[in-house]
Design a protein around this motif. Structure first.
Motif, short mmCIF file in Angstrom:
data_model
loop_
_atom_site.label_atom_id
_atom_site.label_comp_id
_atom_site.label_asym_id
_atom_site.label_seq_id
_atom_site.Cartn_x
_atom_site.Cartn_y
_atom_site.Cartn_z
N ARG A 1 0.83 -1.21 0.00
CA ARG A 1 0.00 0.00 0.00
C ARG A 1 0.86 1.26 0.00
O ARG A 1 0.60 2.20 -0.74
N ALA A 2 1.91 1.29 0.82
CA ALA A 2 2.79 2.46 0.89
C ALA A 2 3.48 2.68 -0.46
O ALA A 2 3.56 3.82 -0.95
N ALA A 3 3.96 1.62 -1.08
CA ALA A 3 4.61 1.74 -2.39
C ALA A 3 3.64 2.25 -3.43
O ALA A 3 3.98 3.13 -4.24
N GLN A 4 2.43 1.76 -3.42
CA GLN A 4 1.41 2.20 -4.37
C GLN A 4 1.15 3.70 -4.21
O GLN A 4 1.08 4.43 -5.19
N MET A 5 1.01 4.16 -2.98
CA MET A 5 0.72 5.56 -2.73
C MET A 5 1.86 6.47 -3.20
O MET A 5 1.61 7.61 -3.60
N LEU A 6 3.09 5.97 -3.16
CA LEU A 6 4.26 6.76 -3.55
C LEU A 6 4.67 6.56 -5.01
O LEU A 6 5.65 7.15 -5.46
N GLY A 7 3.97 5.71 -5.74
CA GLY A 7 4.31 5.46 -7.14
C GLY A 7 5.56 4.63 -7.31
O GLY A 7 6.29 4.76 -8.29
N LEU A 8 5.81 3.73 -6.36
CA LEU A 8 6.99 2.87 -6.40
C LEU A 8 6.62 1.49 -6.93
O LEU A 8 5.51 1.01 -6.71
N GLY A 9 7.56 0.85 -7.57
CA GLY A 9 7.37 -0.52 -8.01
C GLY A 9 7.88 -1.49 -6.96
O GLY A 9 8.72 -1.13 -6.13
N LEU A 10 7.37 -2.69 -6.98
CA LEU A 10 7.83 -3.76 -6.09
C LEU A 10 8.25 -4.96 -6.93
O LEU A 10 7.60 -5.28 -7.92
N ILE A 11 9.33 -5.59 -6.53
CA ILE A 11 9.73 -6.86 -7.12
C ILE A 11 9.79 -7.87 -5.99
O ILE A 11 10.53 -7.68 -5.02
N GLY A 12 9.00 -8.93 -6.12
CA GLY A 12 9.02 -9.99 -5.13
C GLY A 12 10.23 -10.89 -5.33
O GLY A 12 10.49 -11.34 -6.45
N VAL A 13 10.97 -11.12 -4.26
CA VAL A 13 12.19 -11.93 -4.30
C VAL A 13 11.91 -13.25 -3.60
O VAL A 13 11.29 -13.28 -2.53
N ASP A 14 12.38 -14.34 -4.20
CA ASP A 14 12.14 -15.67 -3.65
C ASP A 14 12.64 -15.80 -2.22
O ASP A 14 13.63 -15.19 -1.83
N VAL A 15 11.93 -16.63 -1.46
CA VAL A 15 12.26 -16.91 -0.06
C VAL A 15 12.41 -18.41 0.13
O VAL A 15 11.94 -19.20 -0.69
N ASP A 16 13.07 -18.77 1.23
CA ASP A 16 13.12 -20.17 1.64
C ASP A 16 12.78 -20.24 3.13
O ASP A 16 12.24 -19.28 3.67
N ASP A 17 13.11 -21.34 3.78
CA ASP A 17 12.75 -21.51 5.19
C ASP A 17 13.45 -20.54 6.13
O ASP A 17 13.05 -20.40 7.28
N GLU A 18 14.50 -19.86 5.67
CA GLU A 18 15.22 -18.89 6.49
C GLU A 18 14.94 -17.46 6.08
O GLU A 18 15.54 -16.53 6.61
N GLY A 19 14.08 -17.24 5.10
CA GLY A 19 13.74 -15.89 4.67
C GLY A 19 14.17 -15.61 3.25
O GLY A 19 14.37 -16.51 2.44
N ILE A 20 14.32 -14.33 2.95
CA ILE A 20 14.67 -13.88 1.60
C ILE A 20 16.03 -14.46 1.19
O ILE A 20 16.94 -14.57 2.01
N ILE A 21 16.16 -14.85 -0.06
CA ILE A 21 17.36 -15.53 -0.57
C ILE A 21 18.31 -14.48 -1.15
O ILE A 21 17.95 -13.73 -2.06
N VAL A 22 19.54 -14.46 -0.64
CA VAL A 22 20.52 -13.44 -1.02
C VAL A 22 20.82 -13.47 -2.51
O VAL A 22 20.86 -12.42 -3.15
N SER A 23 21.02 -14.63 -3.09
CA SER A 23 21.34 -14.72 -4.52
C SER A 23 20.20 -14.16 -5.37
O SER A 23 20.43 -13.63 -6.46
N GLU A 24 18.97 -14.28 -4.89
CA GLU A 24 17.82 -13.74 -5.62
C GLU A 24 17.77 -12.22 -5.50
O GLU A 24 17.35 -11.54 -6.43
N ILE A 25 18.19 -11.68 -4.36
CA ILE A 25 18.31 -10.22 -4.24
C ILE A 25 19.34 -9.74 -5.25
O ILE A 25 19.11 -8.78 -5.98
N GLU A 26 20.47 -10.43 -5.28
CA GLU A 26 21.56 -10.03 -6.18
C GLU A 26 21.14 -10.07 -7.65
O GLU A 26 21.55 -9.24 -8.45
N ARG A 27 20.29 -11.00 -7.99
CA ARG A 27 19.81 -11.13 -9.37
C ARG A 27 19.09 -9.86 -9.83
O ARG A 27 19.15 -9.49 -10.99
N HIS A 28 18.45 -9.15 -8.90
CA HIS A 28 17.71 -7.93 -9.23
C HIS A 28 18.46 -6.66 -8.88
O HIS A 28 18.07 -5.57 -9.30
#
Length: 125
Positions: free
Chosen positions: A39-66
Motif C-alpha cells: 500500500r505504501a509503495a502504491q501511494m508513492l508510485g513505487l514498483g515492487l519486485i518480489g524476491v524468492d524466499v526459503d525456510d530462512e527468509g529472503i534468498i541473497v542470490s535472488e536479491i543479487e539477481r535484481h
C-alpha cells in the motif's frame, strides 16, 4: 539527526520510503510480504519486485539477481519474526544482505517491529 518521529509503524514505513525513493523507483521485497509495504509503495508510485524466499527468509542470490536493475533502490525486510511468515533471518544471511546492499548502493528498509518478541537477540542489518 538520525531519528524521525512517526505516528505508528505504517507511517514510519511510508516516511522511510518517501525519504529514500522517488516515483518509478523499485523496492525489493520478499515474495510473500507484509501488505502494508504494498500500500505504501502504491501511494508513492513505487514498483515492487518480489524476491524468492526459503525456510530462512529472503534468498541473497535472488536479491543479487535484481540488484543491478538501475530502478532498484531499496530492499524492504522484516528480519525478525517476518510478517506474515514468522521467519527470522539468521545472522549469516543478515550480514550477506548488508554486504550486498553496500556493494550495490541499495538502502535497507528494516521493519524490525517484532524484535522485542524474539527470544533470539540478533543485530540490526
Amino acid at each position: 539527526d538520525q531519528i524521525a518521529i512517526a505516528s505508528g509503524a505504517q507511517h514510519a514505513l511510508f516516511v522511510a520510503l518517501a525519504a529514500t525513493m522517488k516515483p518509478g523507483d523499485v523496492v525489493l521485497v520478499p515474495s510473500i510480504a507484509y501488505q502494508g509495504i504494498k500500500r505504501a509503495a502504491q501511494m508513492l508510485g513505487l514498483g515492487l519486485i518480489g524476491v524468492d524466499v526459503d525456510d530462512e527468509g529472503i534468498i541473497v542470490s535472488e536479491i543479487e539477481r535484481h540488484a543491478h536493475n538501475p530502478r532498484v533502490r531499496s530492499i524492504y525486510l522484516i528480519p525478525t519474526l517476518d510478517n506474515p511468515r514468522s521467519v527470522t533471518l539468521p545472522l549469516e544471511r543478515r550480514k550477506a544482505i548488508a554486504e550486498l546492499a553496500d556493494r550495490c548502493s541499495l538502502n535497507i528498509i528494516e521493519d524490525d517491529i517484532y524484535r522485542p518478541l524474539s527470544l533470539i537477540d540478533l543485530p540490526s542489518m
